[in-house]
Scaffold this motif. Structure first.
Motif, PDB file in Angstrom:
ATOM      1  N   THR A 170       0.549  -1.257  -0.281  1.00  0.00           N
ATOM      2  CA  THR A 170       0.084   0.341   0.037  1.00  0.00           C
ATOM      3  C   THR A 170       0.559   1.095  -0.234  1.00  0.00           C
ATOM      4  N   GLN A 171       2.276   1.388   0.470  1.00  0.00           N
ATOM      5  CA  GLN A 171       3.073   2.167   0.082  1.00  0.00           C
ATOM      6  C   GLN A 171       4.105   2.463  -1.374  1.00  0.00           C
ATOM      7  N   GLU A 172       4.527   1.384  -1.953  1.00  0.00           N
ATOM      8  CA  GLU A 172       5.370   1.237  -2.630  1.00  0.00           C
ATOM      9  C   GLU A 172       4.787   0.518  -4.150  1.00  0.00           C
ATOM     10  N   GLY A 173       4.966   1.522  -4.931  1.00  0.00           N
ATOM     11  CA  GLY A 173       5.395   1.008  -6.588  1.00  0.00           C
ATOM     12  C   GLY A 173       3.764   0.737  -6.369  1.00  0.00           C
ATOM     13  N   GLU A 174       3.330  -0.051  -7.359  1.00  0.00           N
ATOM     14  CA  GLU A 174       1.342   0.052  -7.812  1.00  0.00           C
ATOM     15  C   GLU A 174       0.799  -0.419  -6.661  1.00  0.00           C
ATOM     16  N   LEU A 175       0.126   0.997  -6.155  1.00  0.00           N
ATOM     17  CA  LEU A 175      -0.248   0.489  -4.467  1.00  0.00           C
ATOM     18  C   LEU A 175      -1.472  -0.545  -4.375  1.00  0.00           C
ATOM     19  N   PHE A 176      -2.104  -1.212  -3.629  1.00  0.00           N
ATOM     20  CA  PHE A 176      -3.138  -2.043  -4.120  1.00  0.00           C
ATOM     21  C   PHE A 176      -4.242  -0.112  -2.792  1.00  0.00           C
ATOM     22  N   THR A 177      -4.843  -0.911  -2.904  1.00  0.00           N
ATOM     23  CA  THR A 177      -6.453   0.039  -1.859  1.00  0.00           C
ATOM     24  C   THR A 177      -6.153  -0.654  -0.668  1.00  0.00           C
ATOM     25  N   GLN A 178      -7.017  -0.571   0.151  1.00  0.00           N
ATOM     26  CA  GLN A 178      -7.099  -0.886   1.642  1.00  0.00           C
ATOM     27  C   GLN A 178      -8.067  -2.332   0.896  1.00  0.00           C
ATOM     28  N   GLU A 179      -8.954  -2.002   0.575  1.00  0.00           N
ATOM     29  CA  GLU A 179     -10.212  -3.187   0.599  1.00  0.00           C
ATOM     30  C   GLU A 179      -9.394  -4.250  -0.086  1.00  0.00           C
ATOM     31  N   GLU A 180      -8.633  -4.157  -1.213  1.00  0.00           N
ATOM     32  CA  GLU A 180      -7.861  -5.242  -2.023  1.00  0.00           C
ATOM     33  C   GLU A 180      -6.476  -5.635  -1.118  1.00  0.00           C
ATOM     34  N   MET A 181      -6.293  -5.512  -0.195  1.00  0.00           N
ATOM     35  CA  MET A 181      -4.733  -5.892   0.339  1.00  0.00           C
ATOM     36  C   MET A 181      -6.106  -6.963   1.977  1.00  0.00           C
ATOM     37  N   ASP A 182      -7.116  -6.366   2.764  1.00  0.00           N
ATOM     38  CA  ASP A 182      -8.057  -7.014   3.200  1.00  0.00           C
ATOM     39  C   ASP A 182      -8.207  -8.327   2.517  1.00  0.00           C
ATOM     40  N   GLU A 183      -8.642  -8.292   0.691  1.00  0.00           N
ATOM     41  CA  GLU A 183      -9.525  -9.347   0.247  1.00  0.00           C
ATOM     42  C   GLU A 183      -7.914  -9.979   0.417  1.00  0.00           C
ATOM     43  N   MET A 184      -7.043  -9.873  -0.282  1.00  0.00           N
ATOM     44  CA  MET A 184      -5.848 -10.614  -0.106  1.00  0.00           C
ATOM     45  C   MET A 184      -6.213 -11.153   0.917  1.00  0.00           C
ATOM     46  N   LEU A 185      -5.297 -10.494   2.019  1.00  0.00           N
ATOM     47  CA  LEU A 185      -5.147 -10.919   3.171  1.00  0.00           C
ATOM     48  C   LEU A 185      -5.752 -11.775   3.947  1.00  0.00           C
ATOM     49  N   THR A 186      -7.602 -12.033   3.578  1.00  0.00           N
ATOM     50  CA  THR A 186      -8.315 -12.978   4.167  1.00  0.00           C
ATOM     51  C   THR A 186      -8.681 -14.222   3.183  1.00  0.00           C
ATOM     52  N   ALA A 187      -8.028 -13.958   2.426  1.00  0.00           N
ATOM     53  CA  ALA A 187      -7.533 -15.397   1.175  1.00  0.00           C
ATOM     54  C   ALA A 187      -6.754 -16.319   1.644  1.00  0.00           C
ATOM     55  N   PHE A 188      -5.211 -15.135   2.232  1.00  0.00           N
ATOM     56  CA  PHE A 188      -3.733 -15.959   2.260  1.00  0.00           C
ATOM     57  C   PHE A 188      -2.943 -16.160   3.249  1.00  0.00           C
ATOM     58  N   THR A 189      -4.056 -15.297   4.827  1.00  0.00           N
ATOM     59  CA  THR A 189      -3.588 -15.117   5.423  1.00  0.00           C
ATOM     60  C   THR A 189      -3.842 -16.559   6.704  1.00  0.00           C
ATOM     61  N   ASP A 190      -2.924 -17.051   7.313  1.00  0.00           N
ATOM     62  CA  ASP A 190      -2.744 -18.515   7.737  1.00  0.00           C
ATOM     63  C   ASP A 190      -3.229 -17.420   9.441  1.00  0.00           C
ATOM     64  N   HIS A 191      -4.296 -18.188   9.016  1.00  0.00           N
ATOM     65  CA  HIS A 191      -4.834 -16.861  10.314  1.00  0.00           C
ATOM     66  C   HIS A 191      -4.697 -17.779  11.845  1.00  0.00           C
ATOM     67  N   GLN A 192      -4.637 -18.445  12.008  1.00  0.00           N
ATOM     68  CA  GLN A 192      -4.029 -19.815  12.861  1.00  0.00           C
ATOM     69  C   GLN A 192      -2.431 -18.686  13.381  1.00  0.00           C
ATOM     70  N   LYS A 193      -1.903 -19.097  12.711  1.00  0.00           N
ATOM     71  CA  LYS A 193       0.099 -18.552  13.079  1.00  0.00           C
ATOM     72  C   LYS A 193      -0.425 -16.517  12.819  1.00  0.00           C
ATOM     73  N   ASN A 194      -1.602 -16.295  11.584  1.00  0.00           N
ATOM     74  CA  ASN A 194      -1.456 -14.728  11.425  1.00  0.00           C
ATOM     75  C   ASN A 194       0.026 -14.917  10.968  1.00  0.00           C
ATOM     76  N   LEU A 195       0.552 -15.381  10.126  1.00  0.00           N
ATOM     77  CA  LEU A 195       1.107 -14.718   8.733  1.00  0.00           C
ATOM     78  C   LEU A 195       0.622 -14.840   7.410  1.00  0.00           C
ATOM     79  N   VAL A 196       1.815 -14.536   5.939  1.00  0.00           N
ATOM     80  CA  VAL A 196       1.289 -15.109   4.881  1.00  0.00           C
ATOM     81  C   VAL A 196       3.209 -15.540   4.557  1.00  0.00           C
TER      82      VAL A 196
END
Length: 169
Positions: free
Chosen positions: A128-154
């Motif tokens: 969200t700060q470098e290069g071609e920026l993601f919106t917060q909504e795009e980040m939220d969607e991506m993190l929801t899909a790709f984060t290991d929620h038990q360990k809070n890691l991508v």
């Protein structure tokens, strides 16, 4: 018989099934976001739909696509407007994904300790700060899909394999 299909070059008889398959894929991706079941989606979902189809346009290209298909600035996009535009994009292989090895190199630059994962906050900062920026909504969607929620890691190798292009088109 299978060999004949694989060795056949592009011709009128093979074009229709390919287009039909592309239409099915686009329609399936589109309808996943058609919450009202009325063949329209919120304009804010178009980027996600396009990314899910294995196309990765720049933000400028995405805005151009939206301008072409949006219904009179209503904030909604109809399937019948989106389908021909996206069919052309897919058949012409516009906006291909970045090769997996380049994505891996990029993530490894961010993972200075070479652990094989990033914490969501670090990934969010860079995207969200470098290069071609993601919106917060795009980040939220991506993190929801790709984060290991038990360990809070991508785990970025898993993310890369999910983003790999679909060889079916």
């Amino acid at each position: 018989m299978m060999e004949d299909k694989q060795s056949a070059g592009p011709c009128a008889s093979t074009t229709k099934p390919v287009v039909a398959d592309v239409h099915k894929k686009i329609t399936a991706a589109f309808t996943a976001f058609d919450y009202e079941s009325n063949n329209t989606v919120d304009v804010r979902e178009i980027g996600t739909i396009i990314y899910s189809l294995g196309c990765f346009p720049t933000q400028a290209d995405l805005h151009d696509i939206i301008a072409e298909v949006e219904e009179d600035n209503t904030g909604f996009i109809a399937l019948d407007k989106f389908l021909p535009v996206m069919t052309k994009v897919l058949l012409e292989h516009k906006f291909p994904p970045i090769p997996e090895d380049q994505l891996l190199q990029a993530f490894e630059v961010l993972d200075k300790e070479k652990k094989g994962y990033l914490v969501p906050e670090v990934l969010t900062h860079y995207l969200t700060q470098e290069g071609e920026l993601f919106t917060q909504e795009e980040m939220d969607e991506m993190l929801t899909a790709f984060t290991d929620h038990q360990k809070n890691l991508v785990y970025y190798k898993d993310l890369i394999s999910q983003l790999a292009a679909d060889p079916g088109i």
